[in-house]
Design a protein around this motif. Structure first.
Motif, short mmCIF file in Angstrom:
data_model
loop_
_atom_site.label_atom_id
_atom_site.label_comp_id
_atom_site.label_asym_id
_atom_site.label_seq_id
_atom_site.Cartn_x
_atom_site.Cartn_y
_atom_site.Cartn_z
N GLN A 122 0.38 20.64 -15.98
CA GLN A 122 -0.74 21.56 -16.16
C GLN A 122 -0.30 23.01 -16.05
O GLN A 122 -0.77 23.87 -16.82
N ARG A 123 0.60 23.29 -15.13
CA ARG A 123 1.09 24.66 -14.98
C ARG A 123 1.79 25.12 -16.25
O ARG A 123 1.54 26.22 -16.76
N HIS A 124 2.66 24.26 -16.79
CA HIS A 124 3.38 24.62 -18.02
C HIS A 124 2.41 24.73 -19.21
O HIS A 124 2.56 25.62 -20.05
N PRO B 4 0.81 -1.22 0.00
CA PRO B 4 0.00 0.00 0.00
C PRO B 4 0.85 1.28 0.00
O PRO B 4 0.41 2.31 -0.53
N VAL B 5 2.04 1.20 0.57
CA VAL B 5 2.93 2.36 0.59
C VAL B 5 3.36 2.71 -0.82
O VAL B 5 3.42 3.89 -1.20
N ASP B 6 3.65 1.69 -1.63
CA ASP B 6 4.03 1.92 -3.02
C ASP B 6 2.89 2.59 -3.79
O ASP B 6 3.10 3.50 -4.60
N LYS B 7 1.68 2.14 -3.53
CA LYS B 7 0.51 2.71 -4.20
C LYS B 7 0.38 4.19 -3.88
O LYS B 7 0.19 5.03 -4.78
N SER B 8 0.49 4.53 -2.61
CA SER B 8 0.38 5.93 -2.19
C SER B 8 1.49 6.78 -2.78
O SER B 8 1.27 7.93 -3.20
N LEU B 9 2.68 6.20 -2.86
CA LEU B 9 3.83 6.92 -3.39
C LEU B 9 3.65 7.22 -4.88
O LEU B 9 3.92 8.34 -5.34
N VAL B 10 3.18 6.23 -5.63
CA VAL B 10 2.97 6.41 -7.06
C VAL B 10 1.90 7.48 -7.31
O VAL B 10 2.05 8.35 -8.18
N ILE B 11 0.82 7.44 -6.54
CA ILE B 11 -0.23 8.44 -6.69
C ILE B 11 0.30 9.84 -6.39
O ILE B 11 0.01 10.80 -7.11
N THR B 12 1.13 9.94 -5.35
CA THR B 12 1.72 11.24 -4.99
C THR B 12 2.62 11.76 -6.11
O THR B 12 2.57 12.95 -6.46
N ILE B 13 3.42 10.88 -6.68
CA ILE B 13 4.32 11.27 -7.78
C ILE B 13 3.50 11.73 -8.99
O ILE B 13 3.80 12.74 -9.62
N ILE B 14 2.46 10.97 -9.32
CA ILE B 14 1.61 11.32 -10.47
C ILE B 14 0.94 12.67 -10.25
O ILE B 14 0.92 13.52 -11.15
N GLU B 15 0.39 12.89 -9.06
CA GLU B 15 -0.28 14.16 -8.78
C GLU B 15 0.70 15.32 -8.88
O GLU B 15 0.36 16.38 -9.44
N HIS B 16 1.90 15.15 -8.37
CA HIS B 16 2.92 16.20 -8.45
C HIS B 16 3.30 16.48 -9.90
O HIS B 16 3.38 17.64 -10.32
N HIS B 17 3.52 15.40 -10.65
CA HIS B 17 3.94 15.55 -12.05
C HIS B 17 2.83 16.19 -12.88
O HIS B 17 3.09 17.05 -13.73
#
Length: 315
Positions: free
Chosen positions: A269-271, A251-264
Motif C-alpha cells: 500500500q505504501r508503494h 494457532p501460532v501458525d495462523k497468527s504468524l501468517v496474518i502478521t506476515i500478510i499485514e506487514h506485506h
C-alpha cells in the motif's frame, strides 16, 4: 496480444479493428482448450473483457450512453461467468509468491492451508464451469457479438470526441486515490484499482497509436495496478483466515501468517500510494491537454507523411 493500431489508420478505423481483434481472440481462445491450459485461458479472457470495457469507455460519448451501457454490461456479465475461478487462481499465485519470499525464515508449509483452500474451492467452481458448459456459452455469445460488431460505425475525427471520456476516467481515478489515501480501507483500495485499470487500458490503446509519445505512463499504471492487485489478493486471504474458512492446525501458525500478510500489505500500500501520486499528479484539465498535444503531434506526422507521398508521386 497487445492492443495496437497501425500507423496508417485513422483513429476510428483502428479502434474498430482493435475491438474486432480482441473479440475474435477471446472467441478463438475458447476453442478446444486443454484442461492444463484452462486457467491461463480464463485469465486471458477476463483481461480481454476488461480491456474491451475500457475501450468502450474511451469512445463512450461517440457511442452514446445506451450503446455504451449495452456493451459494458455485456462484457461485464461475461466476465462474471469466470471471475470467481480467476480470483482463486490469482489469490493462490500471490500466496505462493509470499511463501517463496519467506521460505528461508519460516517453514515452507506455513502457507499450505491457504493455498490448499484456494485449490479446493477453485476445483468446485471448475467442475461447475465444465459441467454447465460455460466455455460453450461464452463462445456462442462472443460469436454473436462478433457478427454484430462488424456492422458498427464509429466516427472519431477530433480529440474533443474522446477527451470527456478520458477525463472522466482520470478524474475518477484521482478521486479514488484521495479516498484511498485518507482511509486506506480495503474496499477503497480495490475501487481505486478498478479505476487505475480503466485508465491503464485506455492509455495502452492510445500509446499504440503514438509509440513512445506517451512516455512511461502506461508502464507506471501497469505497475500500480499490479501492486493494488497483490494487496487485494492478500486481503482476500486475510479475510478467509479471519473467517475461519482457512483452517490451521496450529494457532501460532495462523497468527504468524496474518502478521506476515499485514506487514506485506502495508508495504504494498505504501508503494502503491507513492506511485499513484506520481501517476495522478496533474489536474484533470492539464492531463487532457498533455494527451491532446500527443494527438496533435500524431496528426501532424500523418499530414507530413501524406505530403511526402504526394511529392514522391510527382517524380
Amino acid at each position: 496480444m497487445s492492443l495496437q493500431l497501425k500507423r496508417s489508420e485513422d483513429f476510428s478505423t483502428g479502434v474498430l479493428r482493435v475491438i474486432d481483434e480482441e473479440i475474435s481472440r477471446a472467441y478463438n481462445l475458447l476453442h478446444d482448450v486443454p484442461p492444463l491450459d484452462r486457467h491461463e485461458t480464463i485469465h486471458e479472457l477476463r483481461k480481454t473483457f476488461k480491456e474491451l470495457r475500457a475501450i468502450f469507455r474511451l469512445i463512450r460519448d461517440e457511442m452514446g450512453e445506451e450503446a455504451f451501457k449495452k456493451e459494458n454490461i455485456f462484457f461485464r456479465d461475461l466476465g462474471r461467468q469466470i471471475s470467481e475461478i480467476r480470483d482463486h487462481t490469482a489469490v493462490m499465485e500471490t500466496t505462493e509468491q509470499l511463501r517463496e519470499q519467506y521460505t528461508q525464515g519460516f517453514d515452507s508449509e506455513l502457507f499450505a492451508p491457504a493455498i490448499t483452500y484456494q485449490l479446493q474451492e477453485r476445483q468446485k467452481l471448475e467442475d461447475a464451469y465444465v459441467n454447465n458448459d460455460v466455455p460453450g456459452y461464452l463462445r456462442s455469445q462472443l460469436g454473436n457479438k462478433l457478427q454484430e460488431h462488424r456492422s458498427w460505425t464509429v466516427s472519431v475525427n477530433a480529440f474533443e470526441q474522446i477527451a470527456p471520456s478520458l477525463k472522466r476516467v482520470y478524474k475518477r481515478g484521482q478521486h479514488s486515490l484521495r479516498v484511498a489515501m485518507a482511509s486506506q480501507a480495503t474496499e477503497d483500495l480495490h475501487e481505486w484499482r478498478k479505476r487505475v485499470k480503466y485508465l491503464r487500458y485506455q492509455i495502452d490503446t492510445l500509446s499504440r497509436i503514438w509509440p513512445g509519445l506517451m512516455g512511461s505512463l502506461e508502464d507506471e499504471l501497469h505497475d500500480l495496478s499490479d501492486l493494488l492487485g497483490f494487496d487485494h489478493d492478500l486481503s482476500i486471504v486475510q479475510k478467509q483466515i479471519n473467517d475461519n474458512m482457512v483452517v490451521f492446525e496450529n494457532p501460532v501458525d495462523k497468527s504468524l501468517v496474518i502478521t506476515i500478510i499485514e506487514h506485506h500489505r502495508s508495504q504494498l500500500q505504501r508503494h502503491a500510494l507513492i506511485k499513484g501520486q506520481n501517476c495522478y499528479y496533474e489536474k484533470p484539465t492539464a492531463f487532457i491537454d498533455r494527451i491532446h498535444a500527443y494527438w496533435s503531434n500524431y496528426e501532424k506526422k500523418m499530414s507530413d507523411n501524406e505530403l511526402v507521398k504526394k511529392e514522391n508521386l510527382k517524380y
